[in-house]
Write an enzyme that holds these catalytic residues in place. Structure first.
Site, mmCIF file in Angstrom:
data_model
loop_
_atom_site.group_PDB
_atom_site.id
_atom_site.type_symbol
_atom_site.label_atom_id
_atom_site.label_comp_id
_atom_site.label_asym_id
_atom_site.label_seq_id
_atom_site.Cartn_x
_atom_site.Cartn_y
_atom_site.Cartn_z
ATOM 1 N N PRO A 1 -20.341 -13.931 -6.082
ATOM 2 C CA PRO A 1 -20.557 -12.962 -4.974
ATOM 3 C C PRO A 1 -19.631 -11.986 -4.902
ATOM 4 O O PRO A 1 -18.516 -12.468 -4.625
ATOM 5 C CB PRO A 1 -20.730 -13.901 -3.958
ATOM 6 C CG PRO A 1 -19.725 -15.237 -4.298
ATOM 7 C CD PRO A 1 -19.794 -15.344 -5.856
ATOM 8 N N MET A 2 -20.122 -10.698 -4.781
ATOM 9 C CA MET A 2 -18.645 -9.713 -4.576
ATOM 10 C C MET A 2 -19.691 -8.627 -3.689
ATOM 11 O O MET A 2 -20.442 -7.682 -4.028
ATOM 12 C CB MET A 2 -18.494 -8.948 -5.982
ATOM 13 C CG MET A 2 -17.755 -9.982 -6.754
ATOM 14 S SD MET A 2 -16.978 -9.073 -8.072
ATOM 15 C CE MET A 2 -18.308 -8.884 -9.184
ATOM 16 N N SER A 3 -19.101 -8.512 -2.461
ATOM 17 C CA SER A 3 -19.499 -7.487 -1.370
ATOM 18 C C SER A 3 -19.502 -6.035 -1.896
ATOM 19 O O SER A 3 -18.296 -5.908 -2.486
ATOM 20 C CB SER A 3 -18.848 -7.530 -0.065
ATOM 21 O OG SER A 3 -19.019 -8.870 0.552
ATOM 22 N N GLN B 1 -25.371 -16.095 -0.572
ATOM 23 C CA GLN B 1 -24.082 -16.606 0.000
ATOM 24 C C GLN B 1 -24.160 -16.231 1.586
ATOM 25 O O GLN B 1 -24.246 -15.097 1.895
ATOM 26 C CB GLN B 1 -22.760 -16.155 -0.655
ATOM 27 C CG GLN B 1 -21.580 -16.804 -0.028
ATOM 28 C CD GLN B 1 -20.391 -16.310 -0.433
ATOM 29 O OE1 GLN B 1 -20.029 -15.240 -0.236
ATOM 30 N NE2 GLN B 1 -19.681 -16.792 -1.137
ATOM 31 N N CYS C 1 -13.628 -16.197 1.385
ATOM 32 C CA CYS C 1 -13.094 -14.808 1.857
ATOM 33 C C CYS C 1 -11.846 -14.626 2.408
ATOM 34 O O CYS C 1 -11.726 -15.208 3.612
ATOM 35 C CB CYS C 1 -14.420 -14.233 2.590
ATOM 36 S SG CYS C 1 -14.328 -12.283 3.171
ATOM 37 N N GLY D 1 -11.493 -17.011 -11.028
ATOM 38 C CA GLY D 1 -10.559 -15.969 -11.001
ATOM 39 C C GLY D 1 -9.890 -15.877 -12.352
ATOM 40 O O GLY D 1 -9.444 -16.434 -12.833
ATOM 41 N N ASP D 2 -9.669 -14.430 -12.321
ATOM 42 C CA ASP D 2 -9.306 -13.778 -13.483
ATOM 43 C C ASP D 2 -9.807 -14.328 -14.904
ATOM 44 O O ASP D 2 -9.077 -14.178 -16.043
ATOM 45 C CB ASP D 2 -7.501 -14.143 -13.505
ATOM 46 C CG ASP D 2 -6.978 -13.663 -12.175
ATOM 47 O OD1 ASP D 2 -7.598 -13.036 -11.285
ATOM 48 O OD2 ASP D 2 -5.890 -14.631 -11.896
ATOM 49 N N GLY E 1 -16.404 -12.594 -11.759
ATOM 50 C CA GLY E 1 -16.579 -11.553 -10.680
ATOM 51 C C GLY E 1 -16.072 -10.034 -11.510
ATOM 52 O O GLY E 1 -16.751 -9.311 -12.162
ATOM 53 N N ARG E 2 -14.790 -9.839 -11.057
ATOM 54 C CA ARG E 2 -14.274 -8.419 -11.527
ATOM 55 C C ARG E 2 -14.292 -8.059 -13.248
ATOM 56 O O ARG E 2 -14.262 -7.150 -13.832
ATOM 57 C CB ARG E 2 -12.748 -8.172 -11.299
ATOM 58 C CG ARG E 2 -12.736 -8.246 -9.859
ATOM 59 C CD ARG E 2 -11.239 -8.306 -9.208
ATOM 60 N NE ARG E 2 -10.684 -9.790 -9.595
ATOM 61 C CZ ARG E 2 -9.538 -10.025 -9.278
ATOM 62 N NH1 ARG E 2 -8.697 -9.166 -8.761
ATOM 63 N NH2 ARG E 2 -9.111 -11.113 -9.641
HETATM 64 C C1 LIG Z 1 -14.863 -6.481 -4.432
HETATM 65 C C2 LIG Z 1 -15.145 -8.048 -4.172
HETATM 66 C C3 LIG Z 1 -15.810 -8.219 -3.290
HETATM 67 C C4 LIG Z 1 -15.891 -9.712 -3.178
HETATM 68 N N1 LIG Z 1 -16.758 -10.227 -2.168
HETATM 69 C C5 LIG Z 1 -16.840 -11.832 -2.266
HETATM 70 C C6 LIG Z 1 -18.033 -12.128 -1.313
HETATM 71 O O1 LIG Z 1 -18.787 -11.489 -0.579
HETATM 72 N N2 LIG Z 1 -18.003 -13.565 -1.310
HETATM 73 C C7 LIG Z 1 -17.176 -14.523 -1.971
HETATM 74 O O2 LIG Z 1 -17.333 -15.362 -1.890
HETATM 75 N N3 LIG Z 1 -16.127 -14.012 -2.787
HETATM 76 C C8 LIG Z 1 -16.282 -12.494 -2.810
HETATM 77 N N4 LIG Z 1 -15.292 -12.005 -3.675
HETATM 78 C C9 LIG Z 1 -14.237 -12.818 -4.321
HETATM 79 C C10 LIG Z 1 -14.984 -13.218 -5.814
HETATM 80 O O3 LIG Z 1 -16.327 -14.030 -5.639
HETATM 81 C C11 LIG Z 1 -14.018 -14.031 -6.653
HETATM 82 O O4 LIG Z 1 -13.867 -15.231 -6.140
HETATM 83 C C12 LIG Z 1 -12.782 -13.375 -6.972
HETATM 84 O O5 LIG Z 1 -12.886 -11.882 -7.250
HETATM 85 C C13 LIG Z 1 -11.763 -13.997 -8.001
HETATM 86 O O6 LIG Z 1 -12.868 -13.841 -9.293
HETATM 87 P P1 LIG Z 1 -12.575 -12.561 -10.454
HETATM 88 O O7 LIG Z 1 -11.243 -12.772 -10.964
HETATM 89 O O8 LIG Z 1 -13.221 -13.071 -11.524
HETATM 90 O O9 LIG Z 1 -12.899 -11.499 -9.758
HETATM 91 C C14 LIG Z 1 -14.969 -10.604 -3.717
HETATM 92 C C15 LIG Z 1 -13.986 -10.080 -4.712
HETATM 93 C C16 LIG Z 1 -14.082 -8.675 -5.006
HETATM 94 C C17 LIG Z 1 -13.104 -8.040 -5.957
#
Ligand SMILES: Cc1cc2nc3c(=O)[nH]c(=O)nc-3n(C[C@H](O)[C@H](O)[C@H](O)COP(=O)(O)O)c2cc1C
Length: 315
Positions: free
Chosen positions: A16-18, A69, A99, A200-201, A223-224
């Site tokens: 989930p990513m806002s 979510q 969050c 994460g990462d 995510g990213r």
């Molecule tokens: C732009 C952005 C928005 C995010 N929004 C949410 C969200 O709405 N809900 C949530 O649980 N985590 C949110 N996260 C966290 C991600 O879901 C994830 O846990 C975090 O980025 C680590 O994973 P990654 O390294 O694969 O990005 C957000 C992260 C980013 C970068």
């Protein structure tokens, strides 16, 4: 993997990513067969008050499973919001306890709930009791290094009926600094019997393999690492589970980018659709030759046909 009675085809999930995992992006990611996609975080109070923008955010995806979510700190409101999401067609409800953003934790939601285990439990119980679909939970290691209570909370959550737990291997106080601690997640895995997802990462096959082996998790959430590469879900699951080497063709890449643009215009309308797509084009073109010039031209255009031609020429 199963979440409750739901059978998933892959154990690689979209996070989930806002501002990122919106309807247009989820539709594109789904072409590459992730096990599950999550909506952006939905504010529970705004949802039950039927805020127009929030209602648009929970638009049901076209096929496969869809997890919404929700975030909030009032058990009753969270339960009502969960029921609404179920009625809108969600297959799974995910509770946000990860969050780190000030605006969210100052309202005692998101990762702030990890500091108040009783309130966290009461929210979990209210949501689980409100719906007939599986409820999952996403959290961090804990609030800070002195309070690493994810394994304890996971156990409480499992007892209350949570069917899957995702852990982002950082504390709230780390925000996005340092590295995700994949090894810590093994403690959560040992504490519960339900599936645990490492997050994460993770941006490559080798990171996926290391994260999985250190955490012993049942699946991974990305995510990213999917920025500008929605095909990463197919690359990862085919390499990982079938030892196949999926590589996207550049002509197909162009079609995907154009389809994503068209999804964005259809969902948001011309003005917001173009604006919100610029960041994706930045990611799609990152590190390609002449991408600075391309981005500059895109950022100065408000014309859908011109942007389409720029995409066709550049990719
Ligand atoms: C732009 C952005 C928005 C995010 N929004 C949410 C969200 O709405 N809900 C949530 O649980 N985590 C949110 N996260 C966290 C991600 O879901 C994830 O846990 C975090 O980025 C680590 O994973 P990654 O390294 O694969 O990005 C957000 C992260 C980013 C970068």
């Amino acid at each position: 993997m199963f979440i409750g009675k739901l059978k998933l085809k892959s154990s690689v999930f979209l996070a989930p990513m806002s501002g990122v995992s919106d309807y247009p992006y989820r539709e594109i990611v789904k072409k590459f067969k992730p096990g599950l996609v999550f909506s952006e975080m939905i504010a529970s109070r705004a949802l039950i008050e039927k805020n127009r923008k929030t209602l648009k955010m929970i638009k049901k995806d076209s096929n496969d499973l869809y997890a919404i979510q929700i975030a909030g700190c009032d058990p009753k409101v969270m339960g009502e919001a969960a029921k609404m999401c179920e009625n809108f067609g969600a297959d799974i409800i995910d509770i946000n306890m990860g969050c780190p953003v000030k605006k969210v934790v100052n309202g005692y939601a998101g990762s702030a709930l990890m500091k108040d285990e009783l309130l966290a439990l009461s929210i979990i119980e209210s949501v689980v009791n409100a719906v007939d679909i599986p409820v999952t939970l996403k959290m961090r290691k804990g609030w800070d290094e002195k309070n690493l209570n994810a394994p304890k909370l996971a156990k409480m959550a499992e007892r209350a009926g949570i069917k899957l737990i995702t852990i982002h291997g950082r504390t709230r106080c780390q925000m996005f600094k340092g590295k995700s601690d994949w090894e810590f997640i093994k403690k959560v895995k040992k504490a519960v019997k339900i599936p645990v997802i490492v997050n994460g990462d993770i941006t490559s096959i080798s990171e996926l393999k290391t994260a999985q082996s250190l955490s012993c998790a049942d699946g991974v959430m990305i995510g990213r690492g999917s920025y500008g590469r929605p095909w990463i879900f197919k690359e990862m699951s085919e390499n990982f589970t079938k030892n196949k080497n999926f590589k996207i063709l550049s002509s197909f890449k162009k079609d995907i980018i154009l389809e994503h643009f068209s999804n964005s215009l259809n969902h948001y309308g011309e003005e917001i659709g173009i604006k919100s797509f610029r960041k994706h084009l930045g990611w799609y073109s990152k590190s390609l030759e002449n991408s600075n010039e391309f981005r500059c031209r895109i950022n100065n255009s408000i014309d859908r046909s011109q942007i389409k031609s720029l995409i066709k020429d550049f990719f």
